[in-house]
Design an enzyme around this catalytic site. Structure first.
Site, PDB file in Angstrom:
ATOM      1  CD  GLU A   1      42.740  14.690  14.929  1.00 15.27           C
ATOM      2  OE1 GLU A   1      43.457  13.975  14.214  1.00 15.27           O
ATOM      3  OE2 GLU A   1      41.757  15.312  14.501  1.00 15.27           O
TER       4      GLU A   1
ATOM      5  CG  ASP B   1      42.172  10.366   6.211  1.00  8.66           C
ATOM      6  OD1 ASP B   1      43.172   9.963   5.584  1.00  8.66           O
ATOM      7  OD2 ASP B   1      42.221  11.304   7.031  1.00  8.66           O
TER       8      ASP B   1
ATOM      9  CB  THR C   1      47.119  10.857   9.765  1.00  8.43           C
ATOM     10  OG1 THR C   1      46.233  11.042   8.667  1.00  8.43           O
ATOM     11  CG2 THR C   1      46.757  11.830  10.878  1.00  8.43           C
TER      12      THR C   1
END
Length: 270
Positions: A55, A73, A78
């Site tokens: 990640e 995305d 995020t």
């Protein structure tokens, strides 16, 4: 725990000798220690490091509380130790939990906007200062604890529970965890539950009499299929050069040392 064990052993021996000498039969009657799962603290630490390598390209997962960006995305922002997203509801639930525990925190004012953008990649009502305020919040131990708790509730605990019920070991439980982290467990075809269903159509897990290695490879095949359904996840190296490596080596207990690669970067845990 160690201290308690050392105290208990002599007490057991004395009790046995009071009636008859402790022999092989007495020793054999002692309950076997429970198998270690991914929820063992040392194994959980390994899991967090491996996920962080994928990640955040770093083993230092505790440095990721403050992480936040839009990676393009379709999930909006995020952020945090497990990639909470503004577009997939888990970020909203995290900030709600944090606000329940600490009203008036620096992120509380964004709750209306987070509710509006939930399910989209929009930043409406979040820009321009949300990312800066997220970094500020990450200095608060209460926010860090909220991230830990939501990670466990939504991702870690369900993965471990499902893995244990399927009879798979630490590695398999980690493979489940990593899949839930990326894909969630909703109703779409690429969710964790549907990835598992695809695997079950090809192989049985140990709890159903199947071979662990065969089943894990079937699950990873299904996982790769799910990843390739999204352009943002089409690089499958977190499976191919990480999880597959551990399966190939029959390292079902995820014992160290560990060596793997993600997105071309090499990682090692002693």
């Amino acid at each position: 725990m160690l201290g308690l064990t050392l105290v208990a052993v002599p007490a057991t021996a004395v009790a046995a000798s009071a009636s008859e000498p402790a022999g092989p039969e007495t020793a054999a009657a002692a309950p076997a220690p429970a198998a270690v799962g991914l929820d063992d603290p040392a194994k959980k630490e390994i899991a967090m490091k491996i996920v962080s390598s994928a990640e955040n390209s770093s083993l230092d997962w505790k440095a990721q509380y403050k992480y936040i960006e839009d990676i393009g995305d379709g999930r909006g922002y995020t952020a945090g130790i497990i990639g909470f997203c503004s577009g997939t509801h888990d970020m909203l639930e995290l900030v709600e939990l944090y606000t329940d525990r600490k009203p008036g925190n620096v992120l509380a004012k964004y709750l209306p906007a987070l509710r509006e953008v939930d399910g989209s990649d929009s930043h409406a009502g979040l820009d321009p200062n949300y990312t800066k305020d997220w970094v500020k919040a990450a200095q608060d131990s209460e926010f860090k604890k909220a991230q830990n708790d939501e990670r466990d509730r939504v991702y870690f605990n369900p993965a471990v529970k499902r893995g244990k019920s399927d009879g798979i070991g630490v590695l398999g439980q980690f493979i489940y965890y990593d899949a839930i982290v990326m894909h969630g467990d909703g109703g779409d075809s690429t969710s964790f539950s549907n990835i598992r269903k695809r695997a079950l159509a090809k192989a049985k897990p140990p709890a159903q009499g199947g071979n662990e290695k065969t089943y894990l490879n079937a699950f990873l095949d299904a996982r790769v299929w799910a990843m390739k359904q999204e352009e943002a996840h089409e690089d499958t190296s977190r499976v191919d050069t990480a999880q597959r490596v551990f399966v190939k080596k029959n390292n079902f207990n995820l014992n160290t040392p560990l060596d793997w690669k993600v997105y071309g970067d090499s990682f090692h845990i002693d």
